[in-house]
Design a protein around this motif. Structure first.
Motif, PDB file in Angstrom:
ATOM      1  N   CYS A 376      47.973  18.036  35.829  1.00 24.62           N
ATOM      2  CA  CYS A 376      46.905  18.165  36.839  1.00 24.62           C
ATOM      3  C   CYS A 376      45.902  17.031  36.713  1.00 24.62           C
ATOM      4  O   CYS A 376      45.427  16.480  37.722  1.00 24.62           O
ATOM      5  CB  CYS A 376      46.207  19.514  36.692  1.00 24.62           C
ATOM      6  N   LEU A 377      45.560  16.652  35.471  1.00 27.44           N
ATOM      7  CA  LEU A 377      44.632  15.543  35.261  1.00 27.44           C
ATOM      8  C   LEU A 377      45.200  14.249  35.827  1.00 27.44           C
ATOM      9  O   LEU A 377      44.475  13.450  36.438  1.00 27.44           O
ATOM     10  CB  LEU A 377      44.354  15.393  33.760  1.00 27.44           C
ATOM     11  N   THR A 378      46.498  14.051  35.654  1.00 25.64           N
ATOM     12  CA  THR A 378      47.147  12.866  36.204  1.00 25.64           C
ATOM     13  C   THR A 378      47.103  12.869  37.727  1.00 25.64           C
ATOM     14  O   THR A 378      46.836  11.841  38.365  1.00 25.64           O
ATOM     15  CB  THR A 378      48.608  12.799  35.729  1.00 25.64           C
ATOM     16  N   ALA A 379      47.334  14.042  38.292  1.00 25.70           N
ATOM     17  CA  ALA A 379      47.381  14.151  39.757  1.00 25.70           C
ATOM     18  C   ALA A 379      46.026  13.911  40.408  1.00 25.70           C
ATOM     19  O   ALA A 379      45.951  13.376  41.524  1.00 25.70           O
ATOM     20  CB  ALA A 379      47.927  15.515  40.150  1.00 25.70           C
ATOM     21  N   VAL A 380      44.947  14.306  39.737  1.00 24.89           N
ATOM     22  CA  VAL A 380      43.616  14.225  40.366  1.00 24.89           C
ATOM     23  C   VAL A 380      42.787  13.068  39.824  1.00 24.89           C
ATOM     24  O   VAL A 380      41.612  12.928  40.199  1.00 24.89           O
ATOM     25  CB  VAL A 380      42.849  15.545  40.177  1.00 24.89           C
ATOM     26  N   ALA A 381      43.379  12.231  38.953  1.00 23.44           N
ATOM     27  CA  ALA A 381      42.605  11.191  38.276  1.00 23.44           C
ATOM     28  C   ALA A 381      41.908  10.240  39.241  1.00 23.44           C
ATOM     29  O   ALA A 381      40.818   9.748  38.958  1.00 23.44           O
ATOM     30  CB  ALA A 381      43.521  10.402  37.332  1.00 23.44           C
ATOM     31  N   LEU A 382      42.530   9.969  40.379  1.00 17.72           N
ATOM     32  CA  LEU A 382      41.963   9.002  41.316  1.00 17.72           C
ATOM     33  C   LEU A 382      41.233   9.646  42.477  1.00 17.72           C
ATOM     34  O   LEU A 382      40.690   8.939  43.340  1.00 17.72           O
ATOM     35  CB  LEU A 382      43.082   8.092  41.848  1.00 17.72           C
TER      36      LEU A 382
END
Length: 506
Positions: A376-382
């Motif tokens: 989830c952190l990867t998906a919302v990082a940007l």
């Protein structure tokens, strides 16, 4: 039946203690929080907690005061070496725990670690130049690793299986508290332009700590030293281990992807050689099954190393992501790293009293929760805003905390008594080795993804996303290994029971 099980294991389950957990299907309850400070364990708990606090504070303060240090005594080109030498020393110090305990005994080993830490801290405070400071940090790191490893050895030796998850949870809470307070302490001394004060403050505390260790640690933990006092020091294994970690650390300073990859490969060979030599040595530093995926301790160490590798990669790039992509103020640049630590502590304290089916649930779900949080952190990082990133980081931290406390306690309980100290050495150093490799590999991945010297939000965002996507691989592998760990330790209790009988008979 419950009463009979309690008698066999030497205790009666607490009836209505608010600090204790209820007895579940296993018939064995974890001890209450208060028990780790009763029956002579209070000062031993203080030694474990104090050692972690001292070591963690010195690890975290240096990043804040280094700009002040180089302005005062120079050495900007060696900016990262103070932290790097401390890390290398800490890994070697942790690995030497079992050897030092077996030669000197628990009391003198703990006192030696605290005394050398105090000496190294004083040398840091008096350092006239950056070279002297770096050398003192290496000594300080070795002693800090020995103190941390000694704390793990005390947990294994003095706290029974019912209480280990409690003291391990307190230890994690201590580290999180230091994560919050360390930058504040360093910031205060940096603000008054007296960086030496951060070291002077620590030295007398470590001397008191050394006196407490010499006074309180039981004599019975030192009897083995009489048989091993004149056994040689394994300089070759310490040398290959230190050289391997040095190669990992140096890979972050060399230009070009190929030289970095070669240094990392050399590090893998050197660290692997250390374990290969150790497995064949009579006076082993680590458990014989340290790298075996067929033994609980081997699986536990692999999982800890993989999670250490992943967590450091994530936290290493969070400040860059926040500052460049999300324009967060430098004042709160470590915000998400602190959120991960708080989540870890929350998960640890929540499940530390679980046993039976709930312990199985904690072990099985922890890596899955952590991997989900990272995905989830990867998906919302940007994405704009920090709410989703904060929630994802917190979930990742909770997942690590949920499994970690039971994994470490079960790993300690899976070995025989003569491997307590080598297990403490491994637990103190292997995760740190994973952390060092994680930082190096993440740097290579980021540069392959186009980070370089880029400061544009697009380039930084793409590089950080690539690192986080790569990090899902070791997290996922750790989850697979965890299911094997559960199958070996929980689905085949008769093997561990026979091990435990042999251990208690010694």
């Amino acid at each position: 039946m419950r009463h009979r099980a309690a008698v066999i294991f030497g205790y009666l389950p607490p009836m209505h203690d608010a600090g204790a957990t209820t007895v579940d299907d296993s018939g064995i309850a974890k001890g209450s929080w208060s028990e780790i400070f009763r029956n002579g364990l209070g000062l031993c708990s203080a030694l474990v907690i104090g050692g972690i606090a001292m070591n963690a504070t010195q690890m975290l303060v240096i990043a804040i005061i280094m700009p002040t240090i180089v302005r005062d005594i120079g050495g900007a080109s060696f900016y990262t070496w103070a932290a790097m030498l401390y890390t290398i020393g800490s890994i070697v110090g942790g690995a030497s725990t079992g050897m030092v305990w077996s030669r000197l005994g628990a009391r003198r080993a703990y006192t030696l670690g605290a005394g050398v830490f105090a000496l190294g801290t004083v040398c840091c405070a008096l350092a006239p130049n950056i070279g002297a400071l770096i050398a003192a940090r290496g000594v300080q790191g070795w002693a800090g690793g020995l103190v941390s490893g000694s704390g793990m050895a005390l947990i294994a030796s003095l706290f029974d299986a019912r209480l280990r998850t409690r003291i391990i949870a307190i230890s994690q809470g201590t580290f999180t508290a230091c994560h919050l307070s360390g930058p504040i302490v360093g910031g205060l001394f940096a603000a008054i332009h007296w960086w030496r004060g951060s070291f002077w403050m620590m030295a007398p505390l470590m001397l008191v700590f050394a006196g407490l260790a010499y006074w309180k640690i039981p004599d019975r933990l030192s009897r083995e030293a009489e048989r091993n006092r004149f056994v040689g020091v394994p300089f070759l294994r310490f040398g290959t281990l230190a050289a391997g970690v040095l190669c990992v650390a140096a890979s972050g300073s060399v230009p070009g992807i190929a030289p970095r990859a070669l240094l990392i490969a050399a590090a893998v060979v050197l660290v692997g050689l250390t374990f290969w030599l150790d497995r064949r040595a009579a006076d082993n530093l680590f458990p014989r099954s340290a790298l075996s995926v067929n033994a609980p301790i081997g699986l536990a160490l692999w999982i800890l190393a993989l999670h250490g590798m992943t967590q450091t990669s994530v936290t290493l790039f969070l400040p860059l992501l926040l500052q460049v992509v999300h324009r967060v103020s430098p004042v709160v640049i470590n915000f998400l790293s602190i959120v991960i630590s708080i989540g870890w502590t929350t998960g640890t304290f929540t499940v530390s009293g679980w046993s039976g089916k709930r312990e199985r649930l904690a072990l099985a779900s922890g890596p899955v929760i952590a991997t989900t949080g990272l995905a989830c952190l990867t998906a919302v990082a940007l994405l704009p805003g920090l709410a989703l990133m904060t929630l994802s980081a917190f979930v990742m931290g909770i997942g690590i905390g949920v499994y970690n406390v039971h994994l470490v306690a079960r790993a300690m309980d899976s070995v025989t008594s003569h491997e307590y100290r080598s297990t403490a050495s491994a637990l103190a150093s292997v995760r740190s080795i994973g952390t060092a490799f994680g930082a190096a590999i993440a740097g290579v991945v980021a540069n392959v993804a186009g980070l370089g010297d880029a400061t544009e939000p697009g380039a930084v965002g793409n590089a950080v996303t690539a690192v986080y996507m790569f990090c899902c691989v070791p997290f996922g592998l750790a989850a697979v290994l965890m299911f094997r760990f559960i199958r070996i330790t929980l689905d085949k209790p008769e093997a561990l029971l026979s091990t435990g009988v042999k251990r208690h008979a010694k």
